[in-house]
Design an enzyme around this catalytic site. Sequence first.
Site, PDB file in Angstrom:
ATOM      1  N   LYS A 195       0.860  -1.184   0.000  1.00  0.00           N
ATOM      2  CA  LYS A 195       0.000   0.000   0.000  1.00  0.00           C
ATOM      3  C   LYS A 195       0.894   1.230   0.000  1.00  0.00           C
ATOM      4  O   LYS A 195       1.703   1.431   0.904  1.00  0.00           O
ATOM      5  CB  LYS A 195      -0.905   0.003   1.235  1.00  0.00           C
ATOM      6  CG  LYS A 195      -1.756   1.273   1.332  1.00  0.00           C
ATOM      7  CD  LYS A 195      -2.772   1.198   2.448  1.00  0.00           C
ATOM      8  CE  LYS A 195      -3.532   2.508   2.568  1.00  0.00           C
ATOM      9  NZ  LYS A 195      -4.542   2.468   3.624  1.00  0.00           N
ATOM     10  N   ARG A 205     -10.647  10.147   1.786  1.00  0.00           N
ATOM     11  CA  ARG A 205     -10.478  10.762   3.106  1.00  0.00           C
ATOM     12  C   ARG A 205     -11.642  11.687   3.430  1.00  0.00           C
ATOM     13  O   ARG A 205     -11.967  11.886   4.589  1.00  0.00           O
ATOM     14  CB  ARG A 205      -9.124  11.449   3.190  1.00  0.00           C
ATOM     15  CG  ARG A 205      -8.027  10.388   3.197  1.00  0.00           C
ATOM     16  CD  ARG A 205      -6.647  10.944   3.323  1.00  0.00           C
ATOM     17  NE  ARG A 205      -5.674   9.852   3.148  1.00  0.00           N
ATOM     18  CZ  ARG A 205      -4.376  10.022   3.016  1.00  0.00           C
ATOM     19  NH1 ARG A 205      -3.876  11.249   3.067  1.00  0.00           N
ATOM     20  NH2 ARG A 205      -3.574   8.993   2.858  1.00  0.00           N
ATOM     21  N   ARG A 217       1.196  10.191   5.735  1.00  0.00           N
ATOM     22  CA  ARG A 217       1.340   8.767   6.062  1.00  0.00           C
ATOM     23  C   ARG A 217       2.638   8.169   5.503  1.00  0.00           C
ATOM     24  O   ARG A 217       2.782   6.958   5.427  1.00  0.00           O
ATOM     25  CB  ARG A 217       0.150   7.984   5.502  1.00  0.00           C
ATOM     26  CG  ARG A 217      -1.215   8.445   5.966  1.00  0.00           C
ATOM     27  CD  ARG A 217      -2.210   7.300   5.948  1.00  0.00           C
ATOM     28  NE  ARG A 217      -3.605   7.694   5.904  1.00  0.00           N
ATOM     29  CZ  ARG A 217      -4.260   8.313   6.882  1.00  0.00           C
ATOM     30  NH1 ARG A 217      -3.622   8.657   7.997  1.00  0.00           N
ATOM     31  NH2 ARG A 217      -5.543   8.610   6.742  1.00  0.00           N
ATOM     32  N   LYS A 248      -2.152  -1.548  -3.799  1.00  0.00           N
ATOM     33  CA  LYS A 248      -3.017  -0.372  -3.747  1.00  0.00           C
ATOM     34  C   LYS A 248      -2.203   0.893  -3.817  1.00  0.00           C
ATOM     35  O   LYS A 248      -1.210   0.989  -3.091  1.00  0.00           O
ATOM     36  CB  LYS A 248      -3.782  -0.414  -2.427  1.00  0.00           C
ATOM     37  CG  LYS A 248      -4.693   0.769  -2.198  1.00  0.00           C
ATOM     38  CD  LYS A 248      -5.250   0.690  -0.814  1.00  0.00           C
ATOM     39  CE  LYS A 248      -6.080   1.945  -0.574  1.00  0.00           C
ATOM     40  NZ  LYS A 248      -6.496   2.058   0.791  1.00  0.00           N
TER      41      LYS A 248
HETATM   42  C1  PBG Z   1      -7.426   3.484   5.556  1.00  0.00           C
HETATM   43  C2  PBG Z   1      -7.688   3.368   4.097  1.00  0.00           C
HETATM   44  C3  PBG Z   1      -7.491   4.304   3.088  1.00  0.00           C
HETATM   45  C4  PBG Z   1      -8.020   3.744   1.932  1.00  0.00           C
HETATM   46  C5  PBG Z   1      -8.468   2.478   2.260  1.00  0.00           C
HETATM   47  N1  PBG Z   1      -8.230   2.249   3.601  1.00  0.00           N
HETATM   48  C6  PBG Z   1      -7.000   5.687   3.119  1.00  0.00           C
HETATM   49  C7  PBG Z   1      -5.645   5.998   3.528  1.00  0.00           C
HETATM   50  O1  PBG Z   1      -4.790   5.124   3.747  1.00  0.00           O
HETATM   51  O2  PBG Z   1      -5.407   7.185   3.675  1.00  0.00           O
HETATM   52  C8  PBG Z   1      -8.101   4.422   0.586  1.00  0.00           C
HETATM   53  C9  PBG Z   1      -9.173   3.942  -0.304  1.00  0.00           C
HETATM   54  C10 PBG Z   1      -9.474   4.824  -1.465  1.00  0.00           C
HETATM   55  O3  PBG Z   1      -8.846   5.867  -1.712  1.00  0.00           O
HETATM   56  O4  PBG Z   1     -10.413   4.475  -2.186  1.00  0.00           O
HETATM   57  N2  PBG Z   1      -6.156   3.323   5.991  1.00  0.00           N
END
Ligand code: PBG
Length: 327
Positions: A195, A205, A217, A248
Amino acid sequence: MDFPTIRPRRLRRSASLRRMVRETELGPGRLIYPMFVTHGKGVRNEIRSMPGCAQLSVDLLVQEAREAHAAGVPGVILFGIPARKDATGSEGYARDGIVPQAIRALKDALPDLLVWGDVCLCEYTDHGHCGVIRNGNVDNDATLPLLAKAATVYAEAGADVIAPSDMMDGRVGAIREALDDEGFSEVAICSYAAKYASAFYGPFREAAESAPQFGDRRAYQMDPPNALEALREVALDIDEGADIVMVKPALAYLDVIRRVRDEFDVPVAAYNVSGEFSMIKAAAAAGWIDEKRVAAEVLLSIRRAGADIILTYFAKDAAEILREHRS
Ligand code: PBG
């Protein structure tokens, strides 16, 4: 042999010929629909940046999941909007939290629907980070028991798949151990293994009300230029007990999906994230692109890159989107 003997156009002449030699097939059966669940009854809060998506209360969530399921989508992944946020994200691992409530209702109404629970603290913490903060940093090891607790609470509510998205080191092992200890050895883990710290999460968000209140992050999510590191992350998560591994975002990382698919033998998931969805919606609304054709092309590219499972906000409409592509 060469042109004019060889003519690749021969097999493109008609829809039937094209269908006969098509290399990649994609139907709704490989898609998982991400949904946002909020407290209350009869609540539908449209998400401005993600047209067609909304925060839904449990009653409306069940209705919409039923429609997606009827359209051939096998499962949903849930993100919770808590009633209250605090420093340790306690609604994220509360037995009566909004996600366990939603899991129970979905399993009750639609026993065959696969319910995935996204495990992370960022929607539940007042600072918006994915773990607990110590000395201005996200404390990895102090976060693990909270994630493990969330996983067991979801499993107890009936989740089929636990999907940790926090990017703490060692969380897959901690979650597997907790699930097994609590008698949930049959519940699967799909880790968000690779990720990336991506700007494509912007609309999510807003949807999940989870933007970090300070910093970003980058100290826990992966650095976008790295691909070898993705393979290392995936290997570690499989070692710790991940049943499915995820890459992702999807589109800017199709090469990573392909490399993970080639190197490992577990199912690979890819998340077609919010920014990828919203860009298509916005360009289509401006009249610049054909939404359905672009969506089909994008989903097929993710499948062609090697994803077995695709998480996408297009899932609900995918049966229609993909049907048109096939003709
Ligand atoms: C939570 C999370 C995120 C997404 C999925 N789980 C956001 C992030 O890490 O800031 C993003 C999903 C999307 O953008 O569709 N940690």
